[in-house]
Design a protein around this motif. Structure first.
Motif, mmCIF file in Angstrom:
data_model
loop_
_atom_site.group_PDB
_atom_site.id
_atom_site.type_symbol
_atom_site.label_atom_id
_atom_site.label_comp_id
_atom_site.label_asym_id
_atom_site.label_seq_id
_atom_site.Cartn_x
_atom_site.Cartn_y
_atom_site.Cartn_z
ATOM 1 N N ARG A 99 -65.424 -92.745 59.482
ATOM 2 C CA ARG A 99 -66.366 -91.613 59.435
ATOM 3 C C ARG A 99 -65.636 -90.293 59.271
ATOM 4 N N GLY A 100 -64.719 -90.294 58.343
ATOM 5 C CA GLY A 100 -64.038 -89.054 57.998
ATOM 6 C C GLY A 100 -62.829 -88.729 58.847
ATOM 7 N N VAL A 101 -62.631 -89.490 59.923
ATOM 8 C CA VAL A 101 -61.473 -89.205 60.776
ATOM 9 C C VAL A 101 -60.350 -90.167 60.422
ATOM 10 N N LYS A 102 -59.216 -89.589 60.095
ATOM 11 C CA LYS A 102 -58.110 -90.431 59.662
ATOM 12 C C LYS A 102 -57.367 -90.972 60.880
ATOM 13 N N GLU A 103 -57.124 -92.252 60.853
ATOM 14 C CA GLU A 103 -56.359 -92.891 61.931
ATOM 15 C C GLU A 103 -54.887 -92.808 61.553
ATOM 16 N N MET A 104 -54.144 -92.006 62.300
ATOM 17 C CA MET A 104 -52.723 -91.878 61.954
ATOM 18 C C MET A 104 -51.889 -92.796 62.829
ATOM 19 N N GLY A 105 -50.717 -93.129 62.319
ATOM 20 C CA GLY A 105 -49.755 -93.889 63.103
ATOM 21 C C GLY A 105 -50.291 -95.213 63.587
ATOM 22 N N ASN A 106 -51.139 -95.799 62.771
ATOM 23 C CA ASN A 106 -51.651 -97.111 63.129
ATOM 24 C C ASN A 106 -50.551 -98.151 63.175
ATOM 25 N N LEU A 107 -50.693 -99.085 64.096
ATOM 26 C CA LEU A 107 -49.835 -100.258 64.053
ATOM 27 C C LEU A 107 -50.268 -101.085 62.847
ATOM 28 N N LEU A 108 -49.276 -101.670 62.201
ATOM 29 C CA LEU A 108 -49.592 -102.437 61.004
ATOM 30 C C LEU A 108 -49.523 -103.916 61.297
ATOM 31 N N LYS A 109 -50.372 -104.660 60.607
ATOM 32 C CA LYS A 109 -50.375 -106.113 60.799
ATOM 33 C C LYS A 109 -49.139 -106.730 60.149
ATOM 34 N N LYS A 110 -48.511 -107.627 60.878
ATOM 35 C CA LYS A 110 -47.350 -108.343 60.348
ATOM 36 C C LYS A 110 -47.485 -109.813 60.708
ATOM 37 N N ILE A 111 -46.704 -110.623 60.043
ATOM 38 C CA ILE A 111 -46.634 -112.040 60.397
ATOM 39 C C ILE A 111 -45.266 -112.301 61.033
ATOM 40 N N ARG A 112 -45.267 -113.036 62.120
ATOM 41 C CA ARG A 112 -44.019 -113.398 62.791
ATOM 42 C C ARG A 112 -43.817 -114.906 62.655
ATOM 43 N N LEU A 113 -42.665 -115.273 62.116
ATOM 44 C CA LEU A 113 -42.336 -116.689 61.962
ATOM 45 C C LEU A 113 -41.261 -117.056 62.957
ATOM 46 N N GLU A 114 -41.378 -118.204 63.543
ATOM 47 C CA GLU A 114 -40.304 -118.724 64.391
ATOM 48 C C GLU A 114 -39.891 -120.084 63.844
ATOM 49 N N ILE A 115 -38.622 -120.215 63.606
ATOM 50 C CA ILE A 115 -38.128 -121.459 63.022
ATOM 51 C C ILE A 115 -36.843 -121.858 63.756
ATOM 52 N N ALA A 116 -36.829 -123.031 64.352
ATOM 53 C CA ALA A 116 -35.626 -123.533 65.009
ATOM 54 C C ALA A 116 -34.932 -124.498 64.058
ATOM 55 N N VAL A 117 -33.630 -124.268 63.808
ATOM 56 C CA VAL A 117 -32.929 -125.088 62.809
ATOM 57 C C VAL A 117 -31.528 -125.465 63.282
ATOM 58 N N ASN A 118 -31.012 -126.560 62.726
ATOM 59 C CA ASN A 118 -29.599 -126.895 62.903
ATOM 60 C C ASN A 118 -28.756 -125.980 62.022
ATOM 61 N N GLU A 119 -27.451 -125.916 62.352
ATOM 62 C CA GLU A 119 -26.575 -124.941 61.693
ATOM 63 C C GLU A 119 -26.630 -125.001 60.167
ATOM 64 N N ASN A 120 -26.643 -126.244 59.613
ATOM 65 C CA ASN A 120 -26.578 -126.346 58.149
ATOM 66 C C ASN A 120 -27.850 -125.837 57.454
ATOM 67 N N PHE A 121 -28.896 -125.586 58.237
ATOM 68 C CA PHE A 121 -30.128 -125.073 57.633
ATOM 69 C C PHE A 121 -30.266 -123.556 57.771
ATOM 70 N N VAL A 122 -29.339 -122.930 58.516
ATOM 71 C CA VAL A 122 -29.501 -121.503 58.800
ATOM 72 C C VAL A 122 -29.516 -120.673 57.518
ATOM 73 N N GLU A 123 -28.484 -120.827 56.677
ATOM 74 C CA GLU A 123 -28.406 -120.002 55.462
ATOM 75 C C GLU A 123 -29.557 -120.283 54.488
ATOM 76 N N PRO A 124 -29.848 -121.579 54.211
ATOM 77 C CA PRO A 124 -30.988 -121.830 53.309
ATOM 78 C C PRO A 124 -32.296 -121.218 53.819
ATOM 79 N N THR A 125 -32.489 -121.257 55.142
ATOM 80 C CA THR A 125 -33.729 -120.700 55.693
ATOM 81 C C THR A 125 -33.786 -119.193 55.476
ATOM 82 N N ILE A 126 -32.664 -118.529 55.792
ATOM 83 C CA ILE A 126 -32.630 -117.070 55.605
ATOM 84 C C ILE A 126 -32.875 -116.706 54.144
ATOM 85 N N LYS A 127 -32.208 -117.445 53.255
ATOM 86 C CA LYS A 127 -32.334 -117.141 51.821
ATOM 87 C C LYS A 127 -33.786 -117.341 51.360
#
Lengths: 113, 409
Positions: A47-75
Motif C-alpha cells: 500500500r505504497g509503503v516500501k519495505e526496506m532491508g527485508n530478509l531475503l528467502k534463501k535455500i540451505r542445503l546440508e550434505i554429508a559426504v566422504n572425503e572423495n566426494f567433497v570437491e565434486p560436491t562443491i564444484k
C-alpha cells in the motif's frame, strides 16, 4: 567426512540439484531460510509503503559426504548456483566427527552414502 | 414491461457471474507455484477492473448495438441510449442496463480464462494491453455474431445458450495460441509443478460451480421454467463430470484425487454451458460423463505428447470442453425443453449438428488468427514474456513487489 552447508538462491535450487545428481550426490537435506546478504533483492511495497532491508528467502542445503566426494560436491553446487552477481550464496565445509545410520546402526563411511 | 421478479433474478445472476472471476483466481492461484499466486490473483482482478470500464465505454456497444452481421456499432458508446426501459430484442421484461451489466460479467470472465495458459511467465504491462485488445477485437465481435441482433451465427441458427462458443471455445483457443507463442516455463521439463495450495483450488472450483448457476440459468433472462431447467442440468452435468474424472483416475492412476474431481466438475460446467436451456437431464448426464473423458485425454495424454505448456489447462478444459458442449448441443437439443430453440440430431434434425459445427469451426479459426496477431503486435511493441531472472524469482515479487506468504513475522 565433511558436512557441506550451502546457502543458495531459491531460483537456482533445481539447477544445483541436477548438478548434484550428475556427480552422484543424492542424499541432501533442504530447508528454506531467510538471510541477509550483500545484494539488493526485489524490495517489497505494501500500500505504497516500501519495505526496506527485508530478509531475503534463501535455500540451505546440508550434505554429508566422504572425503572423495567433497570437491565434486562443491564444484556441482558452484556450477548450479553461480551467476556471477552478488547474492549467489556461500558454501561452508565443516569437519564431521561421526555419522550413524539409524536403521542399521552402521557408522561413519558406510553410513554416510 | 418490466417484471420485478425477472429484474431481481438477472441482477442476482450478474452478481453470481461477477464472483466467478475471483473464484477463477483462486482456482488458478492454487495450482501455480506460490511465488506466482499473486500474479494470478492480480491478473484476474485487473481484468475485472479493466474490462468493466471497456464494456460500459464501448465493449457493450460493439457487441450488442445495432450494426451489421459482423459487428455492432458505436451507437451505444458510454451507454448512450442504454437506459432503464426494456430493449425487447434482447430481454423484454428487464431494464436494458440490467441486460448490459449481466453481459458485462461474461465479457470479464472470458479473457480471465485465458490466463491459465500463460501463467507464471507473462509481463504485466504486456498482459494489460493484450487483454484490452483481445476483449475488443476477439470477444466483442464473436459475442455479436452469436448473440447480437443481426449477428450472422445467430441468423444461421447456431444454439449457444450461455456462451459455449463465445466464452469457452473462444478463450480456450486463445489459450492454446498464447501458450504456443509464449513458450514453456523454464526448468520444468514438461513435468507439472505441484500445486501450491489445493484447498484454494477446491474453494475456487466450489465458487465457480455456485456462480455458474447465475451464468447458465441467468441466461434465461427471466425467472421462469427455462431458468429452472438450465439450473438443474447445470448442476447435473457438473456432478456427472466430477464423478467421471474421479473414476478415470481411479482406473488409470490408482487413486481418485480432489484436484481431478474438481477439474472434472469445471469441465462439466463448461460443456453444459451452450446446452443448458436446450437439453433435458439425461443428456446432461451424458454430456457430463463424456466431457471428462475428452478433457482427461487432452490433459493427460495429448498435452505431454505434443509438449506445449498450457500451464493450467485452459485449452484442455475450456477449449476441449467447450467444443464438446457446442457439438453436444447439436445432438441433444430438444424443442420439448425450449420451444424457442430447435431439435438436435437425436431428435430428428441432423442439420442442427452441422450448424453447431460451423459455429465451432468459425470461432476456432477467428480466435486463433486474431489472438496470434494481437500477441505478435504487443510482443513487438512492449514484450510479453518476463526475463529469465524475473521468471525464476516469480511474478509476485518481480511484477508486483509483493509476497503472498511470510516465513517469519
Amino acid at each position: 567426512m565433511k558436512l557441506i552447508i550451502a546457502i543458495i538462491q531459491p531460483s537456482k535450487f533445481s539447477e544445483v540439484r541436477d548438478e548434484l545428481y550428475k556427480v552422484e550426490v543424492n542424499l541432501i537435506t533442504v530447508s528454506e531460510v531467510l538471510g541477509h546478504g550483500r545484494q539488493k533483492g526485489f524490495s517489497e511495497v505494501y500500500r505504497g509503503v516500501k519495505e526496506m532491508g527485508n530478509l531475503l528467502k534463501k535455500i540451505r542445503l546440508e550434505i554429508a559426504v566422504n572425503e572423495n566426494f567433497v570437491e565434486p560436491t562443491i564444484k556441482a553446487i558452484v556450477k548450479g548456483a553461480k551467476t556471477g552477481e552478488t547474492g549467489d550464496g556461500k558454501i561452508f565445509v565443516l569437519d564431521l566427527k561421526e555419522c550413524v545410520r539409524i536403521r542399521t546402526e552402521e557408522r561413519n563411511g558406510v553410513a554416510i552414502g | 414491461m418490466i417484471n420485478s421478479g425477472d429484474t431481481a433474478f438477472v441482477l442476482i445472476s450478474a452478481a453470481l457471474v461477477m464472483l466467478m472471476t475471483p473464484a477463477l483466481a483462486f482456482f488458478y492461484g492454487g495450482i501455480v507455484r506460490r511465488k506466482n499466486v499473486l500474479g494470478i490473483l492480480m491478473q484476474c482482478m485487473a481484468i475485472l477492473a479493466l474490462v468493466s470500464i471497456q464494456w460500459v465505454l464501448f465493449g457493450y456497444s460493439l457487441s450488442f448495438a445495432p450494426g451489421n452481421a459482423i459487428l455492432g456499432s458505436l451507437k451505444w458508446f458510454g451507454l448512450n441510449g442504454v437506459g432503464f426501459a426494456p430493449y425487447a430484442d434482447y430481454a423484454g421484461t428487464i431494464p436494458h442496463q440490467a441486460f448490459m451489466i449481466f453481459q458485462a460479467m461474461f465479457a470479464i470472465i472470458t479473457p480471465a480464462l485465458i490466463i491459465g495458459a500463460f501463467a507464471e511467465r507473462m509481463k504485466f504491462s504486456g498482459f494489460m494491453v493484450f487483454i484490452l485488445l483481445w476483449a475488443t477485437l476477439v470477444y466483442d465481435p464473436v459475442a455479436h455474431w452469436v448473440w447480437g441482433i443481426g449477428g450472422w451465427l445467430r441468423n444461421l441458427g447456431a444454439l449457444d445458450f450461455a456462451g459455449g462458443t463465445v466464452v469457452h471455445i473462444n478463450a480456450g483457443i486463445a489459450a492454446l495460441v498464447t501458450a504456443l507463442l509464449i513458450g514453456k516455463r523454464k526448468g520444468l521439463d514438461n513435468k507439472p509443478a505441484p500445486p501450491h495450495n489445493l484447498p484454494f483450488v477446491v474453494l475456487g472450483a466450489g465458487l465457480l460451480w455456485f456462480g455458474w448457476f447465475g451464468f447458465n440459468s441467468g441466461s434465461a433472462l427471466a425467472a421462469n421454467g427455462l431458468a429452472v431447467s438450465a439450473f438443474v442440468v447445470t448442476n447435473t452435468a457438473a456432478a456427472a463430470a466430477g464423478l467421471s474424472w474421479a473414476m478415470l483416475e481411479w482406473m488409470f492412476n490408482g487413486k481418485p484425487t480432489i484436484f481431478g474431481t474438481v477439474t472434472g466438475a469445471v469441465a462439466g460446467l463448461v460443456a453444459i454451458t451452450p446446452a443448458a436451456g436446450f437439453v433435458s437431464v439425461i443428456p446432461a448426464i451424458i454430456i457430463g460423463l463424456l466431457v471428462s473423458v475428452f478433457c482427461y485425454i487432452a490433459v493427460a495424454y495429448v498435452k505431454p505428447k505434443l509438449g506445449y505448456d498450457d500451464s493450467l489447462d485452459a485449452f484442455g478444459v475450456h477449449g476441449i470442453g467447450g467444443i464438446w458442449g457446442a457439438l453436444a448441443t447439436g445432438l441433444f437439443a430438444s424443442k420439448a425443453v425450449n420451444p424457442a430453440g430447435s431439435d438436435g440430431l437425436f431428435f430428428g434434425n441432423p442439420h442442427q449438428l452441422y450448424v453447431q459445427f460451423i459455429a465451432v469451426a468459425v470461432t476456432v479459426v477467428y480466435s486463433a488468427l486474431v489472438t496470434f496477431i494481437i500477441y505478435k503486435v504487443v510482443d513487438a511493441a512492449i514484450g510479453m514474456r518476463v526475463s529469465e531472472k524475473e521468471e525464476a524469482v516469480g511474478l509476485d515479487l518481480s511484477q508486483h513487489r509483493e509476497g503472498a506468504y511470510t516465513m517469519l513475522e
